[in-house]
Enzyme design. Structure first.
Site, PDB file in Angstrom:
ATOM      1  N   LYS A  21      14.555   6.847 -17.412  1.00 21.51           N
ATOM      2  CA  LYS A  21      14.255   8.278 -17.642  1.00 21.51           C
ATOM      3  C   LYS A  21      13.667   8.480 -19.029  1.00 21.51           C
ATOM      4  CE  LYS A  21      16.998  12.339 -18.957  1.00 21.51           C
ATOM      5  NZ  LYS A  21      17.069  12.063 -20.409  1.00 21.51           N
ATOM      6  N   ASN A  22      14.282   7.859 -20.032  1.00 19.17           N
ATOM      7  CA  ASN A  22      13.842   8.117 -21.403  1.00 19.17           C
ATOM      8  C   ASN A  22      12.516   7.429 -21.755  1.00 19.17           C
ATOM      9  OD1 ASN A  22      16.036   9.713 -21.669  1.00 19.17           O
ATOM     10  ND2 ASN A  22      17.183   8.367 -23.051  1.00 19.17           N
ATOM     11  N   CYS A  35      20.513  19.200 -22.498  1.00 19.46           N
ATOM     12  CA  CYS A  35      21.980  19.169 -22.489  1.00 19.46           C
ATOM     13  C   CYS A  35      22.539  19.799 -23.753  1.00 19.46           C
ATOM     14  CB  CYS A  35      22.461  17.716 -22.392  1.00 19.46           C
ATOM     15  SG  CYS A  35      22.233  16.990 -20.764  1.00 19.46           S
ATOM     16  N   ASP A  40      24.256   7.535 -25.053  1.00 16.35           N
ATOM     17  CA  ASP A  40      24.163   7.896 -23.636  1.00 16.35           C
ATOM     18  C   ASP A  40      25.136   7.098 -22.761  1.00 16.35           C
ATOM     19  OD1 ASP A  40      22.227   9.696 -24.301  1.00 16.35           O
ATOM     20  OD2 ASP A  40      20.541   8.559 -23.485  1.00 16.35           O
ATOM     21  N   ARG A  86      19.364  15.123 -13.193  1.00 19.18           N
ATOM     22  CA  ARG A  86      18.358  15.086 -14.259  1.00 19.18           C
ATOM     23  C   ARG A  86      18.028  13.638 -14.638  1.00 19.18           C
ATOM     24  NH1 ARG A  86      20.031  17.150 -19.220  1.00 19.18           N
ATOM     25  NH2 ARG A  86      17.984  16.337 -19.683  1.00 19.18           N
ATOM     26  N   ARG A 132      20.833  20.049 -31.861  1.00 21.19           N
ATOM     27  CA  ARG A 132      19.542  19.436 -31.514  1.00 21.19           C
ATOM     28  C   ARG A 132      18.349  20.170 -32.144  1.00 21.19           C
ATOM     29  NH1 ARG A 132      19.877  17.056 -25.453  1.00 21.19           N
ATOM     30  NH2 ARG A 132      18.731  15.382 -26.430  1.00 21.19           N
TER      31      ARG A 132
HETATM   32  C1  UD1 Z   1      16.794  10.900 -27.091  1.00 18.64           C
HETATM   33  C2  UD1 Z   1      17.164  10.653 -25.656  1.00 18.64           C
HETATM   34  C3  UD1 Z   1      18.635  10.938 -25.421  1.00 18.64           C
HETATM   35  C4  UD1 Z   1      19.474  10.127 -26.393  1.00 18.64           C
HETATM   36  C5  UD1 Z   1      19.003  10.327 -27.824  1.00 18.64           C
HETATM   37  C6  UD1 Z   1      19.695   9.401 -28.802  1.00 18.64           C
HETATM   38  C7  UD1 Z   1      15.130  11.099 -24.443  1.00 18.64           C
HETATM   39  C8  UD1 Z   1      14.435  11.963 -23.454  1.00 18.64           C
HETATM   40  N1  UD1 Z   1      16.360  11.497 -24.797  1.00 18.64           N
HETATM   41  O1  UD1 Z   1      17.040  12.280 -27.346  1.00 18.64           O
HETATM   42  O2  UD1 Z   1      18.960  10.575 -24.091  1.00 18.64           O
HETATM   43  O3  UD1 Z   1      20.821  10.551 -26.295  1.00 18.64           O
HETATM   44  O4  UD1 Z   1      17.586  10.066 -27.935  1.00 18.64           O
HETATM   45  O5  UD1 Z   1      19.516   8.086 -28.447  1.00 18.64           O
HETATM   46  O6  UD1 Z   1      14.634  10.064 -24.846  1.00 18.64           O
HETATM   47  N2  UD1 Z   1      17.840  15.457 -34.958  1.00 18.64           N
HETATM   48  C9  UD1 Z   1      17.646  16.340 -36.003  1.00 18.64           C
HETATM   49  N3  UD1 Z   1      16.405  16.871 -36.179  1.00 18.64           N
HETATM   50  C10 UD1 Z   1      15.361  16.547 -35.375  1.00 18.64           C
HETATM   51  C11 UD1 Z   1      15.557  15.638 -34.313  1.00 18.64           C
HETATM   52  C12 UD1 Z   1      16.817  15.097 -34.124  1.00 18.64           C
HETATM   53  O7  UD1 Z   1      18.571  16.654 -36.744  1.00 18.64           O
HETATM   54  O8  UD1 Z   1      14.256  17.062 -35.595  1.00 18.64           O
HETATM   55  C13 UD1 Z   1      19.184  14.893 -34.726  1.00 18.64           C
HETATM   56  C14 UD1 Z   1      19.770  15.370 -33.380  1.00 18.64           C
HETATM   57  O9  UD1 Z   1      20.350  16.644 -33.483  1.00 18.64           O
HETATM   58  C15 UD1 Z   1      20.764  14.279 -33.089  1.00 18.64           C
HETATM   59  C16 UD1 Z   1      20.088  13.030 -33.650  1.00 18.64           C
HETATM   60  O10 UD1 Z   1      19.108  13.490 -34.578  1.00 18.64           O
HETATM   61  O11 UD1 Z   1      21.962  14.521 -33.775  1.00 18.64           O
HETATM   62  C17 UD1 Z   1      19.453  12.147 -32.593  1.00 18.64           C
HETATM   63  O12 UD1 Z   1      18.445  12.871 -31.933  1.00 18.64           O
HETATM   64  P1  UD1 Z   1      17.154  12.187 -31.308  1.00 18.64           P
HETATM   65  O13 UD1 Z   1      17.133  10.731 -31.634  1.00 18.64           O
HETATM   66  O14 UD1 Z   1      15.977  12.997 -31.710  1.00 18.64           O
HETATM   67  O15 UD1 Z   1      17.414  12.358 -29.762  1.00 18.64           O
HETATM   68  P2  UD1 Z   1      16.446  12.959 -28.672  1.00 18.64           P
HETATM   69  O16 UD1 Z   1      15.066  12.474 -28.892  1.00 18.64           O
HETATM   70  O17 UD1 Z   1      16.678  14.414 -28.525  1.00 18.64           O
END
Ligand code: UD1
Length: 440
Positions: A22-23, A116, A305, A397, A121
């Site tokens: 998925k990711n 989620c 995850d 999802r 986030r």
């Molecule tokens: C992706 C994955 C999700 C997984 C996560 C961590 C997809 C579609 N989803 O989510 O399944 O759980 O990586 O491996 O690939 N953060 C900030 N500011 C930002 C962006 C992120 O503070 O601009 C923080 C988030 O709140 C969180 C952490 O960084 O605490 C990790 O987020 P991130 O690595 O961005 O995860 P996703 O890309 O949302």
């Protein structure tokens, strides 16, 4: 409204095919709008998040054809750059269209993404990085607009190796007239898969999978064909299901390399594992052993995850396990649902202390989020008696027909259509079990 019904306490035994990640497929679909031609994508799982992505592509003027697990996306007709609030709110991953649509169309306007509710986030790292590349961003707290006009590439150092931000930077920079370097980039296998897909279309991305990624802009990307990597999170969910229910499963079409961060935890739990070419056999002869400490982290640490499914398996462990969640601040909500099965869990801030109990019992529970929902399935498989799992749209999802996969390994599991109060006419697979047939 549908729910999943599980008659638990029965050991698993069979082969389970692991679908595409998925990711990986979500950012790859977002990337497909950069290509003025056709992307033939194999091993695409049939997930509601994928459907949401395809709706976005269509709303932008693109089209697609689906044939089994192959999606053929045509983006040469993309001519719109606004994504509606309704489409953006269907999933978190919609934010990666910001980089690709801005780069392809010259601008993009969209609403804050959904997804989620596992933490705040924010998207500050995405926006800051795109500004560093020279994109002009306006953001009023809800609506984001991004313009490419003066974008040139540049050096971005991420304060945290965010997966989504790394993907957005790659997507925003592949077509720029200039070079981009990402320092402290996310190293997840899905980043490498995205880069491999784009490189097969003519992009020049080096270092994906490492902490420094270099992107040399190109003027065009061309039609290509790509096979999505196997879903390592589905694999770890099935491994957790075997730990919970006992028995044996052979996971087909997996990458054991991508599972390296979770293998030591299953080893500590007492799993007997054999790795073959693209497959992993896992067996639990007894209840799992407790794990001293599982701490989530960025790749190659233990994936956030996989935390919820593994917690579910540890509910019946011999001894006490400690699980620490470091990535998302609100990702232990499944613990209270697991306690409905009779689990003994104490949560304090981002730590869960799981004292294993000999028996879980069937329960009526509700999914809190995608992976939390999968955790409830894992617990129900190891619980004695009948369980009902509600709000299964969360599970859909990220898992393609999870109940079908588990039924193929002998689980007594079915999806029920609540409105008609009758079982949906799902054709369950012939059981690959050496013990007998799955109930359908
Ligand atoms: C992706 C994955 C999700 C997984 C996560 C961590 C997809 C579609 N989803 O989510 O399944 O759980 O990586 O491996 O690939 N953060 C900030 N500011 C930002 C962006 C992120 O503070 O601009 C923080 C988030 O709140 C969180 C952490 O960084 O605490 C990790 O987020 P991130 O690595 O961005 O995860 P996703 O890309 O949302």
């Amino acid at each position: 409204m549908q729910y999943i019904q599980i008659n638990g306490g029965k050991a698993l035994d069979g082969d389970i095919n692991i679908h595409g990640a998925k990711n990986s497929v979500l950012p790859i679909l977002a990337a497909s709008v950069l290509i003025e031609g056709e992307s033939v994508l194999h091993n695409c799982p049939d997930l509601s998040d994928v459907t949401a992505c395809l709706k976005i592509i269509r709303s932008l003027g693109g089209s697609y054809i689906k044939s089994d697990s192959t999606l053929t996306v045509r983006a040469d007709t993309v001519n719109r750059s606004v994504i509606s609030k309704e489409l953006m709110e269907e999933m978190r991953s919609s934010i990666v269209f910001l980089g690709s649509v801005s780069a392809r169309c010259g601008s993009a306007c969209m609403y804050l993404p959904g997804g989620c509710k596992i933490g705040a986030r924010p998207i500050d790292l995405h926006l800051k990085a795109l500004k560093t590349l020279g994109y002009k961003i306006t953001f009023d707290g809800s609506n984001i607009c991004c313009e490419r006009a003066s974008a040139h590439g540049g050096n971005v150092t991420l304060a945290f190796p965010s997966v989504g931000a790394t993907e957005n930077i790659i997507l925003a920079s592949v077509l720029l007239d200039g070079k981009t370097t990402i320092v402290n980039a996310a190293r997840e296998p899905e980043i490498e898969d995205l880069a491999n897909y784009l490189n097969s279309a003519g992009a020049k991305i080096r270092g994906a999978g490492n902490t420094v990624i270099e992107i040399e802009g190109v003027s065009h990307l061309y039609s290509t064909e790509h096979t999505v990597i196997p879903d390592r999170i589905l694999a770890s969910t099935i491994m957790s299901a075997v730990a919970s229910a006992g028995g044996e499963a052979v996971l087909k079409n997996v990458s054991c390399t991508h599972l390296m961060p979770v293998l030591p935890v299953f080893d500590e739990m007492g799993a007997v594992m054999y790795a073959g070419k693209n497959e992993l056999k896992i067996r639990f002869n007894n209840r799992p052993k407790a794990v001293k400490s599982v701490t989530t982290g960025v790749y190659p640490s233990f994936p956030t995850d996989s935390q919820a499914p593994v917690m579910a398996a540890l509910c019946r462990a011999r001894g006490t396990s400690v699980i620490k969640e470091t990535i998302f601040e609100n990702r232990l909500r499944h613990a209270s649902e697991l306690m409905r099965f009779g689990a003994d869990i104490v949560v304090s801030e981002r730590t869960a202390i799981v004292s294993g109990v000999r028996h879980l019992h069937g329960a009526d529970v509700s999914c809190t989020d995608l992976r939390g929902g999968a955790a409830l399935v894992v617990a129900a498989l190891g619980a004695e008696g009948v369980s009902r799992i509600n709000k299964v749209h969360h599970i859909d999802r990220g898992y393609e027909n999870l109940e079908y996969l588990l039924a193929s390994a002998g689980a007594d599991i079915r999806r029920v259509n609540d409105e008609k109060e009758q079982q949906t006419k799902t054709e369950y697979p012939p059981c690959t079990s050496r013990r007998g047939n799955a109930k359908s």
